[in-house]
Design a protein around this motif. Structure first.
Motif, PDB file in Angstrom:
ATOM      1  N   HIS B  34       0.850  -1.188   0.000  1.00  0.00           N
ATOM      2  CA  HIS B  34       0.000   0.000   0.000  1.00  0.00           C
ATOM      3  C   HIS B  34       0.887   1.240   0.000  1.00  0.00           C
ATOM      4  CE1 HIS B  34       1.054   0.159   4.218  1.00  0.00           C
ATOM      5  NE2 HIS B  34       0.445  -0.990   4.473  1.00  0.00           N
ATOM      6  N   GLU B 179      -5.029   6.920   5.508  1.00  0.00           N
ATOM      7  CA  GLU B 179      -6.146   7.155   4.601  1.00  0.00           C
ATOM      8  C   GLU B 179      -6.612   8.605   4.758  1.00  0.00           C
ATOM      9  OE1 GLU B 179      -7.333   5.099   2.444  1.00  0.00           O
ATOM     10  OE2 GLU B 179      -6.938   3.046   3.120  1.00  0.00           O
ATOM     11  N   LEU B 185      -2.505   3.184   7.217  1.00  0.00           N
ATOM     12  CA  LEU B 185      -2.534   2.144   6.191  1.00  0.00           C
ATOM     13  C   LEU B 185      -1.963   0.843   6.744  1.00  0.00           C
ATOM     14  CD1 LEU B 185      -1.561   3.840   2.813  1.00  0.00           C
ATOM     15  CD2 LEU B 185      -3.783   3.613   3.929  1.00  0.00           C
ATOM     16  N   ASN B 189      -6.143  -3.844   6.739  1.00  0.00           N
ATOM     17  CA  ASN B 189      -7.370  -3.047   6.661  1.00  0.00           C
ATOM     18  C   ASN B 189      -8.380  -3.687   5.714  1.00  0.00           C
ATOM     19  OD1 ASN B 189      -6.127  -1.278   8.354  1.00  0.00           O
ATOM     20  ND2 ASN B 189      -5.783   0.334   6.821  1.00  0.00           N
TER      21      ASN B 189
END
Lengths: 283, 283
Positions: B34, B179, B185, B189
């Motif tokens: 991410h 976020e 992050l 999640n």
């Protein structure tokens, strides 16, 4: 050159590496160097462009009540001998340099290799060995490292650590160097009194006899161990700690010697603990 | 380039090092990348001449019953994202490559840093982390390694390992990426359902509030922890595992925040465990 700090050693090594195609050889020792150590340094000199010899009596590999405080030390002599034998640097750090205050990280090989032999009388010994050797590897970052076959289990444990942790260092195990009468060289031999020294030759004699017995066609482990025991017990001072014959690959238990095995003994004379070993194999 | 074997990775690294003044940057990950991971790769790209990103879901850092089997994986996407972010190599080894059969060597940080916080619910977690990170360090031999501040305790434990074992690698800790609504992050999640996702923002809200309360002159740890608890408890799904405010140097227990501290929370939503933290400090 005698170097006491990690920082200085790193600077010297970086300088050497920048000059050319370097190969760093490393001989970790606890000092009080004898011909056994010097043979490792000689070998390192032949194989490498730069040789580091460390002299560090590592507290974490001694059990409580062992000879840490009294372990023989003589850095002036060690320095001279190491340099003559081919060292470029003798690394002589303090305990605080290697174990800074609050240091609490340990490297441990678990499992059968460490649970046998010397582990019985020295339960945390190998944890201390692997931790300090790992630290020294990170400091010196050698290409090749040299150990003596006398500490056979130590060699095995370190090879296992190197392999398991993917450490990119070649471990070279060198033959045992012996006195004229066969006693394996050890810094602890200096502890022996005259009588003990005389009787200590039975260790090697018993191992040579074990080889002979095997050469004569006897491959039963129990019988060969008895042969060894009978010879060592001729000494009235020897307290046998272990007599073992194990597989050469992983120190696995065997009942019969197929092609190769290792015979290992640990015997105390007074408070002095001696170890020795030989490889038994078909010619 | 995607590389699966240690041997191939070493060859590539040796080749790169031989060309010029190299600086190797390393970003170890468990994949399912991410923006948090990508920020580490970006940073590594700026600082180094060559960037290795590892993608390895490490079995030894999961406790029995945890999400090892179900941990999200998507190597094709990870590879693309990592290369775009600046990786030169994505190292994607099998479990057998990192833990060959019979591997039994572990690296463990002992003492207070590892005994707190996440250790209560995940007792052998950090032993798994330090062992795998040590192996990866030995494989990649980076100059700089990058971790995210989100795993604050992990950063602390790794810094301790590096320092204690004299590992010659610079550990760079990078800020938490969030976020739009503040949720830190995390690859996990993705486990959250809609309701849980909505309520999960309370973690960051509670930590922001803790900072505010401190800015307004309240420095009593108990009071600030209560503030955090009250906010998280607005969620009917949140099961609080811990709320802690600790000293920033060694995660030492404190009663009053002098100049700086770290506030950390771990909260479960269903079976999904989320962690977050902020530094609380005088401006």
């Amino acid at each position: 050159m005698l170097v006491e700090s990690i920082k200085n050693l790193r600077e010297i090594l970086i300088k050497h590496k920048s000059t050319s195609e370097s190969r760093i050889g490393f001989v970790p020792t606890m000092g009080y160097l004898h011909e056994g150590h010097l043979s490792l340094i000689n070998k390192a000199k032949v194989d490498n462009t730069f040789v580091v010899v460390s002299v560090f009596v590592n507290p974490t590999q001694f059990s409580p009540g062992e000879d840490y405080e009294n372990y023989p030390r003589n850095i002036e002599n060690d320095y001279k001998l190491a340099m003559i034998a081919g060292a470029d640097v003798v690394f002589y750090p303090s305990v605080e340099e290697i174990y800074p205050e609050g240091a609490s990280t340990f490297v441990e090989v678990e499992g059968s290799i460490v649970m046998k032999l010397c582990a019985h009388s020295r339960p945390s010994h190998f944890k201390g060995v692997t931790t300090v050797v790992n630290k020294l590897f990170n400091i010196v970052k050698p290409d090749n490292v040299y150990f003596g076959q006398k500490d056979a289990q130590q060699c095995m444990v370190i090879k296992k650590m190197v392999s398991d942790l993917h450490i990119d260092i070649n471990v070279v195990v060198c033959p045992i160097i012996r006195e004229f009468d066969g006693l394996a060289l050890s810094s602890r031999n200096t502890y022996l009194n005259k009588k003990e020294r005389e009787q200590s030759i039975l260790l090697y004699k018993s191992l040579v006899q074990a080889k002979l017995v095997f050469d004569n066609g006897i491959n039963d482990v129990k019988t060969i161990k008895e042969t060894i025991r009978n010879i060592i017990q001729k000494s009235n001072l020897a307290q046998i700690e272990y007599i073992e014959i194990l597989g050469i690959e992983n120190f696995e238990t065997i009942n019969v010697i197929d092609r190769r095995a290792i015979a290992l003994v640990a015997v105390k004379f007074g408070s002095t603990r001696l170890i020795d070993n030989v490889i038994i194999e078909k010619e």
